[in-house]
Scaffold this motif. Sequence first.
Motif, PDB file in Angstrom:
ATOM      1  N   UNK A   1       0.564  -1.473  -0.239  1.00 49.17           N
ATOM      2  CA  UNK A   1      -0.064  -0.152  -0.148  1.00 49.17           C
ATOM      3  C   UNK A   1       1.234   1.532   0.228  1.00 49.17           C
ATOM      4  N   UNK A   2       1.743   1.479   1.149  1.00 52.37           N
ATOM      5  CA  UNK A   2       3.015   2.211   0.727  1.00 52.37           C
ATOM      6  C   UNK A   2       3.292   2.515  -0.839  1.00 52.37           C
ATOM      7  N   UNK A   3       3.508   2.005  -1.469  1.00 49.08           N
ATOM      8  CA  UNK A   3       4.242   2.046  -3.120  1.00 49.08           C
ATOM      9  C   UNK A   3       2.871   2.796  -3.785  1.00 49.08           C
ATOM     10  N   UNK A   4       1.187   2.688  -2.886  1.00 51.66           N
ATOM     11  CA  UNK A   4       0.115   3.007  -4.121  1.00 51.66           C
ATOM     12  C   UNK A   4      -0.036   3.704  -4.078  1.00 51.66           C
ATOM     13  N   UNK A   5      -0.417   4.424  -5.566  1.00 50.42           N
ATOM     14  CA  UNK A   5      -1.241   5.699  -4.983  1.00 50.42           C
ATOM     15  C   UNK A   5      -2.694   5.236  -4.461  1.00 50.42           C
ATOM     16  N   UNK A   6      -3.499   6.728  -4.427  1.00 53.52           N
ATOM     17  CA  UNK A   6      -4.835   6.848  -4.433  1.00 53.52           C
ATOM     18  C   UNK A   6      -5.739   6.151  -4.409  1.00 53.52           C
ATOM     19  N   UNK A   7      -5.540   6.185  -6.354  1.00 48.68           N
ATOM     20  CA  UNK A   7      -6.648   5.612  -7.140  1.00 48.68           C
ATOM     21  C   UNK A   7      -6.114   3.752  -7.298  1.00 48.68           C
TER      22      UNK A   7
ATOM     23  N   UNK B   1      -5.158   2.004  -4.964  1.00 50.31           N
ATOM     24  CA  UNK B   1      -6.081   1.416  -3.898  1.00 50.31           C
ATOM     25  C   UNK B   1      -7.477   1.743  -4.372  1.00 50.31           C
ATOM     26  N   UNK B   2      -8.360   2.092  -4.464  1.00 47.85           N
ATOM     27  CA  UNK B   2      -9.206   1.715  -5.195  1.00 47.85           C
ATOM     28  C   UNK B   2      -9.469   0.803  -5.788  1.00 47.85           C
ATOM     29  N   UNK B   3      -9.286   1.153  -6.859  1.00 49.22           N
ATOM     30  CA  UNK B   3      -8.721   0.101  -7.745  1.00 49.22           C
ATOM     31  C   UNK B   3      -8.912  -1.407  -7.563  1.00 49.22           C
ATOM     32  N   UNK B   4      -8.108  -1.841  -6.629  1.00 51.36           N
ATOM     33  CA  UNK B   4      -7.735  -2.476  -6.416  1.00 51.36           C
ATOM     34  C   UNK B   4      -8.541  -3.389  -4.489  1.00 51.36           C
ATOM     35  N   UNK B   5      -9.355  -2.153  -4.064  1.00 52.55           N
ATOM     36  CA  UNK B   5      -9.955  -3.447  -3.237  1.00 52.55           C
ATOM     37  C   UNK B   5     -10.939  -2.697  -4.042  1.00 52.55           C
ATOM     38  N   UNK B   6     -11.598  -2.527  -4.931  1.00 51.68           N
ATOM     39  CA  UNK B   6     -12.713  -2.422  -5.680  1.00 51.68           C
ATOM     40  C   UNK B   6     -13.084  -4.108  -6.397  1.00 51.68           C
ATOM     41  N   UNK B   7     -12.471  -4.585  -6.488  1.00 50.36           N
ATOM     42  CA  UNK B   7     -11.756  -5.686  -6.774  1.00 50.36           C
ATOM     43  C   UNK B   7     -12.223  -7.292  -6.013  1.00 50.36           C
ATOM     44  N   UNK B   8     -11.777  -6.720  -4.763  1.00 50.21           N
ATOM     45  CA  UNK B   8     -11.324  -7.463  -3.567  1.00 50.21           C
ATOM     46  C   UNK B   8     -13.197  -7.811  -2.572  1.00 50.21           C
TER      47      UNK B   8
END
Lengths: 248, 464
Positions: free
Chosen positions: B126-132, B134-141
Amino acid sequence: MRQFTQARIALGRTGSSLPTEEVLQFGYAHAMAQDAVHLPLDVDALCASLHAADFPTLRVNSRAGDRGTYLLRPDLGRRLEAESVAALQAAKPEKPLDLLLVVGDGLSSLAIQKHALPMLEAIRRIAPQDWQIGPVVVASQARVALGDEVGEALGARLVAILIGERPGLSSPDSLGMYLTYEPRVGRHNAERNCISNVRTEGLSYATAAHKLLWLAQEGLRLKLTGVDLKDESDMILIAPPAEIKQLP
Amino acid sequence: MQYSQTVGVQTYHFKDLKDVLAKATPSRSGDYLAGVAAQTNAERMAAKMCLADIPLSQFLQELVIPYESDEVSRLIIDTHDAAAFSAISHLTVGGLRNWLLSDAADTETLTCVAPGITPEMAAAVSKLMRNQDLILVARKCRVVTAFRDTIGLKGRMSTRLQPNHPTDDPRGIAASIVDGLLYGSGDAVIGINPATDSIPALTDLYHLVDEVISEYGIPTQSCVLTHVTNQIQVMERGAPVDLVFQSIAGTEKANQSFGINLEILREAREAALSLKRGTAGDNVMYFETGQGTALSANAHFGVDQQTCEARAYAIARRYAPLLSNTVVGFIGPEYLYNGKQIIRAGLEDHFCGKLLGVPIGCDVCYTNHADADQDDMDNLMTLLGAAEVTFIMGIPGADDIMLNYQSTSFHDALYLRNVLGLKPAPEFEQWLSAMNISDSTGRVRPVTPTHRLLKSLPGKLQAA
């Protein structure tokens, strides 16, 4: 339904959104609460009113020198500055105090200005006659755990810190009380009992004092405070007279 | 393993894995308070570069808190699923980010891999991820749970109706419940934060909510957010307990400061399961967490607050909760200073929770001593809605008059459902329609004084 609660119910809506009037009212309340956080406690005035009511006082400061530091460094708000430690140690009574009362500004100086004196008077009214209570310690830039170091330095069996709670939109002046058995630096929050929401629209001084004294007596009997000391003061109120006699 | 990163002519050295993690974390006040944050922006970027090259397998070798001294570390290692991990075991942290964003990582694959991901791996990526990201991957879970209704289905967003009252006045609480229900709020849980610790008063609250739920046949569940040991006591006394609540944190010592351990949680869950009150499922736990809790208990061991937070999710997933709630801005400005930090933390927590398989929602909130306002909350709730957050709070006018902070209102949830086309839990959606609260398109109808909820309940309250 609005008569039953101060909560923002039955606000109405335009589409599914808040009406203009409510958006403005909310914004004003938020502005007031933010301002309240930054109002300094008038320690001189508080001590004068405590003296007038026959409460001796001692003044201490935490290691957080100003409001900005206090907000960003709670660790400094939990410890006394060196001069205050020395002053308390010099004032330590020979006989241990049964219950030490500390007043700290916390996050709402308004709560302390409005409620500290009447709350202390309510506690004094029902405290056991033979208890050593000692002076009221008034602490600036204080967090809850500052009471531990104050109680340790003065040699108290129990410390209760009266502190301004984080202001809400509808309650910029809410007072909390935290009771700790054998206070010393490093106590956990699970080792305290909390009585919150003491204010005009919330818990009354008399009820809060009753709860505090019940917890204090049970705490001394069980030699602990915190999650293992359950507040059953309501049950005592409706208990048979034989049990009520044990209360002050 | 040695941790260093050379960028141009400058070489940065890091003491150990937890030092890399802390210094790679986006700037926030709590990590400065703990003294673990990067000292410069350049050092932070170097730490991210260093972190990107660390193999995921290293996280199973080098624990941020030793196995021997911490039961949360033992839980993480002892329940790690090596078979699930095998799909990603060859990756570095940077490689994991690429994989998560790729089409190969679809919902089914992510569900299979979840037990192989440790909280530290989730926090690291998560520390390497931008806000978008974090949103994109969480939406797939997708994490689906159930008690009396089904939470977390695709295209759904639930709400916790939070009808708090500063003195637990039953009429005040009931009035807020009715108000919320008329806005379609409360399918995740009707959850009260009580002012009292008193066992008899707590028992009364359980009966109050149980009566409302039974009277109107509402497909939802109740919860009273008192200490878990209180809940065990009231269950022993026969109170109608649906969900057991507890605040949890990411280290054994922090949990000790809450007066709990894993054994107490297990015992409480067993007690709640034995009541068999769920009709759609048996997820009986409700957890709350928040960045900064371990540090506030002086129990972080030099680990950054976001990694500590992710470790709490290992506890959550162990006990199969119906809901887990990151109360993101509640703790105050010493941990998350302003709207920007709160928004970032909310997205991180939601991402980490979902990746680990936790039904995570978010109390999108702030306190009056933080540098934030309702516009920041609008931003965070909209971003979390896009990420398909499991649930948010529903509080009258967004103002909690008991806990003294601002969160999201009944209106806010309607806004999100409107803008993003999200619906409540299916059982609750049917109930709203049957009760004439929503119309055939799911829109909440105007309230009339003759509505059944308004007609019957206040009368009962007057008599109370």
